[in-house]
Motif scaffolding. Sequence first.
Motif, PDB file in Angstrom:
ATOM      1  N   SER A   1       0.851  -1.196   0.000  1.00  0.00           N
ATOM      2  CA  SER A   1       0.000   0.000   0.000  1.00  0.00           C
ATOM      3  C   SER A   1       0.881   1.239   0.000  1.00  0.00           C
ATOM      4  CB  SER A   1      -0.918   0.005   1.235  1.00  0.00           C
ATOM      5  OG  SER A   1      -0.155  -0.018   2.427  1.00  0.00           O
ATOM      6  N   GLY A   2       0.349   2.293  -0.595  1.00  0.00           N
ATOM      7  CA  GLY A   2       1.075   3.559  -0.644  1.00  0.00           C
ATOM      8  C   GLY A   2       1.034   4.159  -2.041  1.00  0.00           C
ATOM      9  N   GLU A   3       1.882   5.131  -2.271  1.00  0.00           N
ATOM     10  CA  GLU A   3       1.920   5.834  -3.550  1.00  0.00           C
ATOM     11  C   GLU A   3       3.356   5.949  -4.038  1.00  0.00           C
ATOM     12  OE1 GLU A   3      -0.065   9.542  -3.105  1.00  0.00           O
ATOM     13  OE2 GLU A   3      -2.016   8.655  -2.640  1.00  0.00           O
ATOM     14  N   ILE A   4       3.507   5.901  -5.349  1.00  0.00           N
ATOM     15  CA  ILE A   4       4.818   6.017  -5.992  1.00  0.00           C
ATOM     16  C   ILE A   4       4.750   7.138  -7.021  1.00  0.00           C
ATOM     17  CG2 ILE A   4       6.475   4.906  -7.544  1.00  0.00           C
ATOM     18  CD1 ILE A   4       5.857   2.271  -6.290  1.00  0.00           C
ATOM     19  N   ASP A   5       5.748   7.987  -7.016  1.00  0.00           N
ATOM     20  CA  ASP A   5       5.905   9.013  -8.049  1.00  0.00           C
ATOM     21  C   ASP A   5       7.149   8.683  -8.859  1.00  0.00           C
ATOM     22  OD1 ASP A   5       3.760  10.897  -7.858  1.00  0.00           O
ATOM     23  OD2 ASP A   5       4.561  11.526  -5.926  1.00  0.00           O
ATOM     24  N   VAL A   6       6.927   8.249 -10.105  1.00  0.00           N
ATOM     25  CA  VAL A   6       8.029   7.999 -11.029  1.00  0.00           C
ATOM     26  C   VAL A   6       8.277   9.302 -11.793  1.00  0.00           C
ATOM     27  CG1 VAL A   6       8.916   6.529 -12.857  1.00  0.00           C
ATOM     28  CG2 VAL A   6       7.269   5.610 -11.222  1.00  0.00           C
ATOM     29  N   VAL A   7       9.481   9.847 -11.682  1.00  0.00           N
ATOM     30  CA  VAL A   7       9.789  11.163 -12.249  1.00  0.00           C
ATOM     31  C   VAL A   7      10.921  11.025 -13.254  1.00  0.00           C
ATOM     32  CG1 VAL A   7      10.476  13.534 -11.743  1.00  0.00           C
ATOM     33  CG2 VAL A   7       9.084  12.264 -10.098  1.00  0.00           C
ATOM     34  N   ASN A   8      10.726  11.611 -14.436  1.00  0.00           N
ATOM     35  CA  ASN A   8      11.785  11.731 -15.440  1.00  0.00           C
ATOM     36  C   ASN A   8      12.429  13.101 -15.255  1.00  0.00           C
ATOM     37  OD1 ASN A   8      13.407  11.995 -17.691  1.00  0.00           O
ATOM     38  ND2 ASN A   8      11.923  11.113 -19.110  1.00  0.00           N
ATOM     39  N   HIS A   9      13.624  13.131 -14.678  1.00  0.00           N
ATOM     40  CA  HIS A   9      14.271  14.401 -14.368  1.00  0.00           C
ATOM     41  C   HIS A   9      14.818  15.089 -15.610  1.00  0.00           C
ATOM     42  CE1 HIS A   9      14.114  13.776  -9.982  1.00  0.00           C
ATOM     43  NE2 HIS A   9      14.267  12.491 -10.274  1.00  0.00           N
ATOM     44  N   THR A  10      14.876  14.392 -16.724  1.00  0.00           N
ATOM     45  CA  THR A  10      15.359  15.000 -17.970  1.00  0.00           C
ATOM     46  C   THR A  10      14.267  15.820 -18.645  1.00  0.00           C
ATOM     47  OG1 THR A  10      16.876  13.132 -18.255  1.00  0.00           O
ATOM     48  CG2 THR A  10      16.465  14.540 -20.178  1.00  0.00           C
ATOM     49  N   THR A  11      13.043  15.272 -18.683  1.00  0.00           N
ATOM     50  CA  THR A  11      11.942  15.936 -19.394  1.00  0.00           C
ATOM     51  C   THR A  11      10.902  16.554 -18.473  1.00  0.00           C
ATOM     52  OG1 THR A  11      10.654  13.892 -19.510  1.00  0.00           O
ATOM     53  CG2 THR A  11      12.216  14.312 -21.298  1.00  0.00           C
ATOM     54  N   GLY A  12      10.872  16.165 -17.211  1.00  0.00           N
ATOM     55  CA  GLY A  12       9.839  16.648 -16.302  1.00  0.00           C
ATOM     56  C   GLY A  12       8.579  15.804 -16.294  1.00  0.00           C
ATOM     57  N   ASP A  13       8.535  14.725 -17.120  1.00  0.00           N
ATOM     58  CA  ASP A  13       7.369  13.836 -17.110  1.00  0.00           C
ATOM     59  C   ASP A  13       7.244  13.158 -15.750  1.00  0.00           C
ATOM     60  OD1 ASP A  13       7.234  14.564 -19.739  1.00  0.00           O
ATOM     61  OD2 ASP A  13       8.146  12.702 -20.495  1.00  0.00           O
ATOM     62  N   ARG A  14       6.002  12.776 -15.416  1.00  0.00           N
ATOM     63  CA  ARG A  14       5.748  12.200 -14.098  1.00  0.00           C
ATOM     64  C   ARG A  14       4.628  11.174 -14.202  1.00  0.00           C
ATOM     65  NH1 ARG A  14       6.707  14.126  -8.885  1.00  0.00           N
ATOM     66  NH2 ARG A  14       7.617  15.994  -9.848  1.00  0.00           N
ATOM     67  N   CYS A  15       4.741  10.094 -13.418  1.00  0.00           N
ATOM     68  CA  CYS A  15       3.679   9.094 -13.305  1.00  0.00           C
ATOM     69  C   CYS A  15       3.380   8.878 -11.833  1.00  0.00           C
ATOM     70  CB  CYS A  15       4.089   7.774 -13.962  1.00  0.00           C
ATOM     71  SG  CYS A  15       2.850   6.466 -13.756  1.00  0.00           S
ATOM     72  N   HIS A  16       2.125   9.104 -11.450  1.00  0.00           N
ATOM     73  CA  HIS A  16       1.698   8.921 -10.062  1.00  0.00           C
ATOM     74  C   HIS A  16       0.945   7.593  -9.958  1.00  0.00           C
ATOM     75  CE1 HIS A  16       0.481  10.002  -6.006  1.00  0.00           C
ATOM     76  NE2 HIS A  16      -0.746   9.620  -6.314  1.00  0.00           N
ATOM     77  N   LEU A  17       1.512   6.643  -9.222  1.00  0.00           N
ATOM     78  CA  LEU A  17       0.909   5.329  -9.020  1.00  0.00           C
ATOM     79  C   LEU A  17       0.355   5.225  -7.608  1.00  0.00           C
ATOM     80  CD1 LEU A  17       3.681   3.078 -10.610  1.00  0.00           C
ATOM     81  CD2 LEU A  17       1.414   3.499 -11.566  1.00  0.00           C
ATOM     82  N   LYS A  18      -0.818   4.614  -7.485  1.00  0.00           N
ATOM     83  CA  LYS A  18      -1.441   4.425  -6.178  1.00  0.00           C
ATOM     84  C   LYS A  18      -1.720   2.944  -5.961  1.00  0.00           C
ATOM     85  CE  LYS A  18      -5.284   5.821  -3.196  1.00  0.00           C
ATOM     86  NZ  LYS A  18      -6.507   6.644  -3.063  1.00  0.00           N
ATOM     87  N   PHE A  19      -1.159   2.371  -4.890  1.00  0.00           N
ATOM     88  CA  PHE A  19      -1.407   0.999  -4.482  1.00  0.00           C
ATOM     89  C   PHE A  19      -2.511   1.021  -3.430  1.00  0.00           C
ATOM     90  CE2 PHE A  19       2.580   0.882  -6.493  1.00  0.00           C
ATOM     91  CZ  PHE A  19       2.958  -0.425  -6.757  1.00  0.00           C
ATOM     92  N   ALA A  20      -3.680   0.533  -3.786  1.00  0.00           N
ATOM     93  CA  ALA A  20      -4.821   0.576  -2.873  1.00  0.00           C
ATOM     94  C   ALA A  20      -4.654  -0.506  -1.805  1.00  0.00           C
ATOM     95  CB  ALA A  20      -6.135   0.368  -3.633  1.00  0.00           C
ATOM     96  N   PRO A  21      -4.743  -0.151  -0.502  1.00  0.00           N
ATOM     97  CA  PRO A  21      -4.649  -1.185   0.540  1.00  0.00           C
ATOM     98  C   PRO A  21      -5.859  -2.102   0.512  1.00  0.00           C
ATOM     99  CG  PRO A  21      -5.245   0.935   1.492  1.00  0.00           C
ATOM    100  CD  PRO A  21      -4.943   1.191   0.045  1.00  0.00           C
ATOM    101  N   TYR A  22      -5.652  -3.340   0.914  1.00  0.00           N
ATOM    102  CA  TYR A  22      -6.747  -4.309   0.902  1.00  0.00           C
ATOM    103  C   TYR A  22      -7.802  -3.920   1.936  1.00  0.00           C
ATOM    104  CZ  TYR A  22      -9.387  -8.599   1.548  1.00  0.00           C
ATOM    105  OH  TYR A  22     -10.398  -9.512   1.647  1.00  0.00           O
ATOM    106  N   SER A  23      -9.067  -4.032   1.566  1.00  0.00           N
ATOM    107  CA  SER A  23     -10.179  -3.760   2.468  1.00  0.00           C
ATOM    108  C   SER A  23     -11.229  -4.850   2.293  1.00  0.00           C
ATOM    109  CB  SER A  23     -10.802  -2.383   2.184  1.00  0.00           C
ATOM    110  OG  SER A  23     -11.962  -2.194   2.975  1.00  0.00           O
ATOM    111  N   TYR A  24     -11.636  -5.428   3.407  1.00  0.00           N
ATOM    112  CA  TYR A  24     -12.629  -6.502   3.355  1.00  0.00           C
ATOM    113  C   TYR A  24     -13.950  -6.007   2.794  1.00  0.00           C
ATOM    114  CZ  TYR A  24     -15.761 -10.202   4.969  1.00  0.00           C
ATOM    115  OH  TYR A  24     -16.702 -11.198   5.027  1.00  0.00           O
ATOM    116  N   PHE A  25     -14.251  -4.730   3.029  1.00  0.00           N
ATOM    117  CA  PHE A  25     -15.549  -4.185   2.635  1.00  0.00           C
ATOM    118  C   PHE A  25     -15.535  -3.602   1.227  1.00  0.00           C
ATOM    119  CE2 PHE A  25     -15.205  -3.844   7.258  1.00  0.00           C
ATOM    120  CZ  PHE A  25     -16.329  -4.560   7.647  1.00  0.00           C
TER     121      PHE A  25
END
Length: 763
Positions: free
Chosen positions: A542-566
């Motif tokens: 669970s958590g979030e990841i920011d993949v950043v291309n420091h050459t171009t400024g491109d960015r990818c924001h990934l979100k890992f959803a924690p498991y929930s029984y409901f």
Amino acid sequence: MSEPKTPTPTPAGDTYKGWVFKWTNYIKGYQRRWFVLSNGLLSYYRTQAEMGHTCRGTINLATATITVDDACNFVISNGGAQTYHLKASCEVERQRWITALELAKAKAARMQAESDDSGDDFSPSSPPAAPGQGGSSQNSEVQSALRTLGSKVEDLSTCNDLISKHGSALQRSLSELDSLRLTGEAGDKIRQVTERATLFRITSNAMINACRDFLALAQAHSKRWQKALQAERDQRVRLEETLEQLAKQHNNLERAFRGAGQSNTATDSKSSSGPGKGEASDEDDDNEFFDAMEEAPEFITVPADPQLHKRSSSNVSGFNSEICADDQSLNEEPLAMNQESPSQELVPLKKRRTRIPDKPNYSLNLWSIMKNCIGKELSKIPMPVNFNEPISMLQRLSEDLEYHELLDKAGKCQSTLEQMCYVAAFSVSSYSTTVHRTGKPFNPLLGETFELDRRRESGYRSLCEQVSHHPPAAAHHVISDRGWTLRQEITVASKFRGKYLSIMPLGTIHAVFEKGNNHYTWKKVTTTVHNIIVGKLWIDQSGEIDVVNHTTGDRCHLKFAPYSYFSRDVARKVTGVVMDKDGKAHYVLSGTWDEKMEFSRVMQSSRGGENGTEGKQKTVYQTLKAREVWRKNPILDGAESMYFFTALALTLNEPEEGMAPTDSRRRPDQRLMEDGRWEEANAEKQRLEEKQRIARREREREAVSQRTSSQSEEGESALHDNYRALWFDRCEDKITGEQVHIYKGGYWENKDRGNWEGCPDIF
């Protein structure tokens, strides 16, 4: 002594606490301890500071007996297994504790009886609202208020019963005194007390009757509120269904209006464009859209409008041909390599092992080892190999290269935004090997290394070294002949929380591509191991990841959803958006970290309506058809008996020729464990750890001897910093500004020469 603010005890369910003297033994006698009464459990600690981490004992009052010895002493026992002999500071304080304990005992017994009943005590006809439904927060607030009111009414009823019980006992005692027929002043006093007790009982009976009336009234109103709440929920559901139908009709009308101006040729091309663009596609479009709306994600994806397909046909076709060209070139690359160097065909690749000895079935009580380790750092807990897997943390880091072909494909991409999709998929793929891997890797010894030479098979070489012991940190460097370099320094912080174990990797991962000199960075998410003590172990990310291309400024924001029984959503879900430096979305990624990832080209984005519980607007992305970018390799046959290792993991501990004397494959305790000789492995593990402690003390003595009086402060810090890694140099990272270890070269050259003179003797 710390006393409650009011003389009356708090109701069961609230916390009642204070200092009480507890009998320990005949030598120490009564010792002052901090007792806490909460939710039917009486726990004690040596000090108030211990409440956060170390409980000395707990008794469940539901099955306990409470007896009074004298004015200040009382005893709590649960049938012989646990007995607390306690003494309060005064009689008033003892009476407060007795009253609070009896009240908590009555409520705990009632709650236990209710939990044994299979029926729902609150409202079977009113299930909780599904996540994402409008008004669910209001429903939960009303239900919470009803539960609180019901609990307080039950507490009031329990107090009434206790008043009646103690009042009857008081009347009996006074009657016994009156039967003694004392004369004089004592007789007058007894008669006065009897009269006051009678008045008290009359008043108490009046209060009890009033409370019973209030209880009946509250219960009647509670049922009405529940019915009204259910009616409001049903009305809300009907309104949502009506709105959903209206939205579908509105969407169809917009589609029909756009299509009214199209020519027959455009209509024919739309109908003949293949599956996914006809009527069935429209139906899937609606279902997908409203399912996403119901779950209230961060963003919503819908298939792009057919007119957008046509409008950007030239760009789209170029994009697809570019992808196809890349995929085709990757598939043909092994043939091309063989054609360029036909001599390699004469030298067969090494046949690597596909099995390891089966895991022995040893039983061990985990709680007996870890019950005193709650809140501690995992690396400082002495753990037997029974909970390990025959692999080190350095080898586990090398498993990140299981899907190295994603970086190979990324290195061939013409578009940096498309390259970002492959890099993001690679960052997710490293977690797929953990889904069944509940064993703990061996903590590497300081100076331990691990090499993974797959240059002939896959074009890369990998080297890991343990560069720090406290905190434990490993440096990793990978160089590939296919145009990319990967490096990372990971420090693992972990805490045992009792029911679960949290593992927080610290450090940054760098991927650099020769083509365009694109430099990407990202961090790892938190890993949680559940059911440490009871039940079957399972792992979540669970958590979030920011993949950043420091050459171009491109960015990818990934979100890992924690498991929930409901949650009605798919488990282990990962979503992400690839954006350029201006914040414009170009790709949407979705999938699960244990199975596969897909990415879709964004054709248009817009702000949607208020769909979240907090009234936030959701972004709607219109995308092209999703393409699979990564899929997990299937589980091997018999993996259950081989620690659920993958095909790559099975080869990591296989002995190699010419490896360094510090390589993890040479570690004796790990090798003994892999062979199934766990008792010998435990003894060897203790020997290696003691040898490491002796080496550390020797380095500290050398650091002390080198200090001067003018350099006392620097020498004090040098006690822990005097160790220098063999193959990595410590420096400041130019991108992140962190202090990291960078590969300085020389390892593979020394291996070719067979020169390992500088390697320490750690095994």
